[in-house]
Design an enzyme around this catalytic site. Structure first.
Site, short mmCIF file in Angstrom:
data_model
loop_
_atom_site.label_atom_id
_atom_site.label_comp_id
_atom_site.label_asym_id
_atom_site.label_seq_id
_atom_site.Cartn_x
_atom_site.Cartn_y
_atom_site.Cartn_z
N GLU A 278 0.28 0.02 8.92
CA GLU A 278 -1.13 -0.38 8.77
C GLU A 278 -1.34 -1.73 9.45
OE1 GLU A 278 -2.82 0.06 4.85
OE2 GLU A 278 -4.85 -0.29 5.62
N ASP B 129 4.02 -2.03 0.95
CA ASP B 129 2.86 -2.25 0.07
C ASP B 129 3.20 -2.03 -1.42
OD1 ASP B 129 0.92 -3.02 1.89
OD2 ASP B 129 0.26 -0.98 2.28
N HIS C 159 1.65 4.12 1.01
CA HIS C 159 0.44 4.91 0.80
C HIS C 159 -0.09 5.50 2.09
CE1 HIS C 159 -2.66 1.76 2.13
NE2 HIS C 159 -1.49 1.25 2.39
N HIS D 228 -10.57 -4.93 4.05
CA HIS D 228 -11.18 -3.64 4.43
C HIS D 228 -12.08 -3.07 3.31
CE1 HIS D 228 -8.00 -1.51 2.28
NE2 HIS D 228 -7.09 -1.60 3.23
N ASP E 182 -2.49 -4.58 8.85
CA ASP E 182 -2.13 -5.88 8.28
C ASP E 182 -0.64 -6.17 8.36
OD1 ASP E 182 -2.14 -3.71 6.47
OD2 ASP E 182 -2.06 -5.02 4.74
N HIS F 71 5.91 0.05 7.63
CA HIS F 71 4.55 0.56 7.44
C HIS F 71 3.71 0.08 8.61
CE1 HIS F 71 0.81 1.65 5.66
NE2 HIS F 71 0.55 0.55 5.01
N HIS G 122 3.00 -7.86 0.30
CA HIS G 122 1.87 -8.69 -0.15
C HIS G 122 2.25 -9.41 -1.43
CE1 HIS G 122 -1.08 -7.00 2.62
NE2 HIS G 122 -0.75 -5.78 2.25
N TYR H 72 -4.49 -4.10 -7.74
CA TYR H 72 -3.93 -3.54 -6.51
C TYR H 72 -3.65 -2.04 -6.69
CZ TYR H 72 -0.64 -3.62 -2.51
OH TYR H 72 0.02 -3.41 -1.33
FE1 FEO Z 1 -1.11 -0.39 3.73
FE2 FEO Z 1 -0.87 -3.75 3.28
O1 FEO Z 1 -1.20 -2.17 4.22
#
Ligand code: FEO
Length: 404
Positions: A80, A164, A145, A24, A82, A78, A229, A196
């Site tokens: 989001e 995350d 986040h 993104h 991904d 989360h 991640h 990151y």
């Molecule tokens: Fe906040 Fe890895 O997405």
């Protein structure tokens, strides 16, 4: 990659995205992973899902351990894209599973999918879920986040699923910190953590400090942190916690990042004497040209250094567009504990340096002003003035650095 057992009957069932370079808009030169985890217990439980493009891969990994229809619980830490966009694919295979999610997560999930047929259990900090031999403790982490975010702790395993938080964008054939350090280096891993944090978590430093204190207050003993991640922290999870505390406190090198762009090289010519002045004051310095550096790499270099000098030619009485973009991006990240200055060339009216200081003011950053300008092309006198400016700025940076 196949499922990897990270603890007794707990499996990583995620996917490695070797080729993503634009996440993104954020540059990911090392690729990334989308981590999710499967716990084999009386009630088989999946923690998080993966990006839609990797749905088949996670389903294959899960199926290598257990028939997906046997999954009883799915924890969504989360929402989001991904991490959640393969959830409907998983729910088709495990239609009886109950989803554990925060209230904000539940509301957000309804924007992605038709959730009317799914069983949902909204959780908040302190709520627990027994899955057999193990008990989950949910800890909301709003704005870490996203508003929906939470972490899940497994007391019997001393294991924190941190979504995350504590992640890094690293694609690798190995899953653990010690393995990664053995085949790469501690520097490489630390650099990925900093990258990151700088690009994703910089605005949330105080929330991070508060959450780490809360975890300490709750007396959670942690011997593994499994983020969504990158690499899993099993060797020394305390190290990444301390790194986060340091970054939240604004830890930086005693150095200056000169972040600039140029039209006809006049602004670029100013950088050499400025850099020399900084160096002669005994302060490290890096030059980052925005037209040849990705924005997220520039942000990381900014975050590493205690001081930052922004160089911009004036274009139509304003900042050069790449520099304006950098400062806008930086403002969104709400940086703290850095000292700023500006320089640049101009043809007639000027304006870029003044605008840069206005931007520093909007960010609430300490600034060493009013900066320095050169008309058309720096003269020998201008170069001397640039050198002096560099030295004076470095003195200010040293003074400022003592506060931290
Ligand atoms: Fe906040 Fe890895 O997405």
């Amino acid at each position: 990659m196949k499922a990897v057992e990270i603890k007794d009957s707990i499996y990583w069932v995620g996917a490695v995205d070797w080729n993503v370079r634009d996440f993104h808009g954020y540059e990911t030169p090392r690729g990334t992973t989308y981590n999710n985890y499967l716990l084999m217990d009386d009630d088989i439980t999946l923690v998080d899902t993966v990006k839609y493009d990797f749905s088949e891969e996670t389903v294959k990994n899960i199926s290598g351990v257990v028939e997906p229809s046997r999954i009883k619980n799915i924890v969504i830490n989360h929402i989001e894209n991904d991490h959640v966009t393969s959830l409907d694919r998983i729910m088709k295979l495990s239609p009886g599973a109950v989803i554990y999610i925060t209230e904000k997560g539940r509301k957000g999930l309804g924007r992605f999918f038709d959730i009317s047929k799914w069983k949902m259990n909204v959780v908040k900090t302190g709520d627990t879920l027994s899955i057999g031999k193990r008990t989950f403790l949910f800890i909301e982490t709003p704005m870490l986040h996203w508003p929906d975010s939470m972490m899940t702790y497994v007391r019997e395993e001393k294991l924190l699923f941190s979504q995350d938080g504590f992640g890094q964008h690293i694609a690798s054939s190995v899953r653990f910190d010690d393995e990664y350090i053995a085949c790469k280096s501690t520097y490489e891993l630390d650099d990925a953590v900093l990258d990151y944090y700088a690009n994703i978590l910089m605005p949330f430093g105080q929330i991070i400090k508060g959450k780490i204190s809360e975890i300490q207050r709750l007396g959670l003993d942690i011997d593994m942190i499994a983020p969504d991640h990158g690499i899993i922290w099993r060797n020394d999870p305390g190290r990444v916690l301390q790194k986060y505390l340091d970054m939240a406190d604004g830890k930086a090198d005693l150095s200056v990042a000169i972040i600039y762009d140029t039209m006809w090289r006049s602004t670029e010519m100013m950088t050499a004497p400025i850099l020399q002045g900084i160096k002669d004051e005994g302060v490290g310095c890096r030059l980052i040209k925005l037209r040849t550096t990705h924005m997220s790499a520039a942000i990381k270099e900014f975050w590493k250094s205690r001081g930052c000098l922004v160089g911009s030619p004036t274009l139509n009485n304003l900042l050069f567009p790449t520099v304006a973009e950098f400062l806008t991006h930086l403002r969104g990240l709400r940086p703290k504990n850095r000292i700023m200055g500006a320089f640049g060339s101009y043809g007639w009216g000027g304006g870029a340096v003044k605008e840069a200081y206005e931007e520093f003011g909007k960010m609430g950053l300490e600034a060493f002003g009013p900066g320095i300008q050169a008309l058309y092309k720096p003269s020998a006198d201008d170069e001397k003035a640039c050198y002096d400016f560099g030295r004076e700025f470095a003195k200010k940076v040293k003074e400022f650095h003592k506060k931290f």
